[in-house]
Design a protein around this motif. Sequence first.
Motif, PDB file in Angstrom:
ATOM      1  N   ASN A 164      58.462  62.077  65.482  1.00 51.61           N
ATOM      2  CA  ASN A 164      58.773  63.063  64.457  1.00 51.61           C
ATOM      3  C   ASN A 164      59.725  64.142  64.960  1.00 51.61           C
ATOM      4  OD1 ASN A 164      58.428  64.326  61.862  1.00 51.61           O
ATOM      5  ND2 ASN A 164      57.058  65.801  62.819  1.00 51.61           N
ATOM      6  N   PRO A 167      64.435  62.961  65.033  1.00 50.78           N
ATOM      7  CA  PRO A 167      65.426  63.214  63.972  1.00 50.78           C
ATOM      8  C   PRO A 167      65.903  64.654  63.884  1.00 50.78           C
ATOM      9  CG  PRO A 167      63.617  61.863  63.140  1.00 50.78           C
ATOM     10  CD  PRO A 167      63.210  62.366  64.485  1.00 50.78           C
ATOM     11  N   THR A 168      65.136  65.600  64.431  1.00 48.11           N
ATOM     12  CA  THR A 168      65.570  67.006  64.354  1.00 48.11           C
ATOM     13  C   THR A 168      66.892  67.229  65.085  1.00 48.11           C
ATOM     14  OG1 THR A 168      64.330  67.666  66.345  1.00 48.11           O
ATOM     15  CG2 THR A 168      63.157  67.768  64.239  1.00 48.11           C
ATOM     16  N   TYR A 171      69.664  65.529  62.478  1.00 45.44           N
ATOM     17  CA  TYR A 171      69.803  66.037  61.117  1.00 45.44           C
ATOM     18  C   TYR A 171      69.607  67.546  61.032  1.00 45.44           C
ATOM     19  CZ  TYR A 171      69.520  61.105  59.839  1.00 45.44           C
ATOM     20  OH  TYR A 171      69.746  59.751  59.725  1.00 45.44           O
ATOM     21  N   THR A 173      66.959  69.350  61.352  1.00 46.08           N
ATOM     22  CA  THR A 173      65.784  69.637  60.538  1.00 46.08           C
ATOM     23  C   THR A 173      64.677  70.148  61.448  1.00 46.08           C
ATOM     24  OG1 THR A 173      65.233  67.296  60.760  1.00 46.08           O
ATOM     25  CG2 THR A 173      66.327  67.971  58.732  1.00 46.08           C
ATOM     26  N   GLU A 409      66.348  66.541  55.122  1.00 43.20           N
ATOM     27  CA  GLU A 409      64.905  66.493  55.359  1.00 43.20           C
ATOM     28  C   GLU A 409      64.327  65.142  54.966  1.00 43.20           C
ATOM     29  OE1 GLU A 409      62.492  69.592  53.935  1.00 43.20           O
ATOM     30  OE2 GLU A 409      63.332  71.081  55.299  1.00 43.20           O
ATOM     31  N   HIS A 412      65.268  62.580  57.471  1.00 42.48           N
ATOM     32  CA  HIS A 412      64.399  62.748  58.636  1.00 42.48           C
ATOM     33  C   HIS A 412      63.076  61.999  58.426  1.00 42.48           C
ATOM     34  CE1 HIS A 412      62.204  65.594  61.605  1.00 42.48           C
ATOM     35  NE2 HIS A 412      61.306  64.717  61.172  1.00 42.48           N
ATOM     36  N   SER A 416      61.658  58.703  60.494  1.00 42.62           N
ATOM     37  CA  SER A 416      60.438  58.711  61.301  1.00 42.62           C
ATOM     38  C   SER A 416      59.471  57.625  60.861  1.00 42.62           C
ATOM     39  CB  SER A 416      59.752  60.080  61.199  1.00 42.62           C
ATOM     40  OG  SER A 416      60.519  61.070  61.814  1.00 42.62           O
TER      41      SER A 416
END
Length: 473
Positions: A164, A167-168, A171, A173, A409, A412, A416
């Motif tokens: 989790n 992806p931050t 993107y 996020t 978001e 993301h 995940s």
Amino acid sequence: MAVLGIFLALGLLIFVAYRGYPVILFAPIFALLAGVLSGLPVLPTFTEVFMVKAADYVKLYFPIFLLGAVFGKVMEDSGAARSIARGLTGTFGKNQAILAVVLTCAVLTYGGVSLFVVAFAVYPFASALFREANIPKRLIPATIALGAFTFTMDALPGTPQIQNIIPTAYYKTTSFAAPIIGTIGGLLVACFGLWWLYRRKNRLIESGEGYGSNHTNEPEVTHGEKLPNFWLSLVPLLLVLTGNALLTYQILPTWYPSSILKQFSGLNMKQVLGIWSLTLALVIGIVFAIFIWLIYWQKNQHVGTDGIKKAPVFNLAKTLTAGTLGSLLAIMNTASEVGFGNVISSMPGFKTISDFLLSMKTSPLISEALSINILAGITGSASGGMSIALDTMGAKYLEWATSAGISPELLHRIASMSAGGMDTLPHNGAVITLLAICGLTHRQSYGDIFAITVIKTLVVPIMIGFALLTGLV
């Protein structure tokens, strides 16, 4: 020949992983074999593709692997993880053994304890419950997998698992991205997974199959063992979750003035915010877990018959060392798989596949889900497959989604959840380790693990359709 090289390398990597050989060693060997069959020069491919991508992965995510492993080990050695497992499984009892095990795994995983530690901590209690209820033992791995490897790993918003967090960085996020879609998707996975497990339990019992006998690796649960208080043991998990949220939304965005940040050229605050937040949250959780351990250690000191003061084993240096070494193995395994996948993705044959996925006349969410599932299956790693997919196509997905009015978001959350789909094929390291912990084989238990995998994979397109129909984009 290029396509043949890809399938040959993948088949060989699956085979050696299935047989228990180290992925760290064989991933570069088979990656270079595929490169040779595709006409790539061996040494430049090794140093400029495999090693560069593997090193980039370590640079970005090593703090999460390190602190996550140490946190899990402190929770395990302090008795806090066993206290939570005993408390939850004892509350539900044998009549709801499957639900008790799933919820116990979910609480520990969502609180930041690594998947492997969860399996070790929960298995003894799962075995005792299943034996008492006469539920076939071969359902234990799938039950643990549902609680630890699915909805709390990547679907529920805020989960501190690495799947989790990745992806931050792509993107920009946070770990709480798309909370509605993540929560609904997580509940669907949990409900369908429980339905499957209870259905299988009832059918097996009706056919006359019980827990069984002559199993290997049967654990002994020490019923008289003194453990830390259940509610106190939950505090480190809550600190990781709440700390992560507060650091992400309240503290870190304004922690450093722009005059300090501009000294670091290339630093993108949005790209590292998720990693910084979870790093500090895990530190807080570790410190409090050690505090619990100290209280428990002091409280349970006693004087033996020989007049010498004795106490439960407390060796913080040993625990921290074991957690650190465990993190090195975990991240190097994954980094080696990332290097392997990036060599594959640099081949002409893979470019054809990626061009097809990006040219699909459909939603970028569907294309993203397909590409991540394929690569997670190839590497046998959720984080490895997702990293490769987002590294090669993440910017294009973001551009495509922006033009289609889809938020980063949602990209993301779908990324995940897709990573946690077909990653659990037979060569997945977590699956192999879980079966070894339970003393079972692929033949005995993998069918039900695969069913949970299929359920997880099928929920993703359902959530994509739901998001598009309801306008949650």
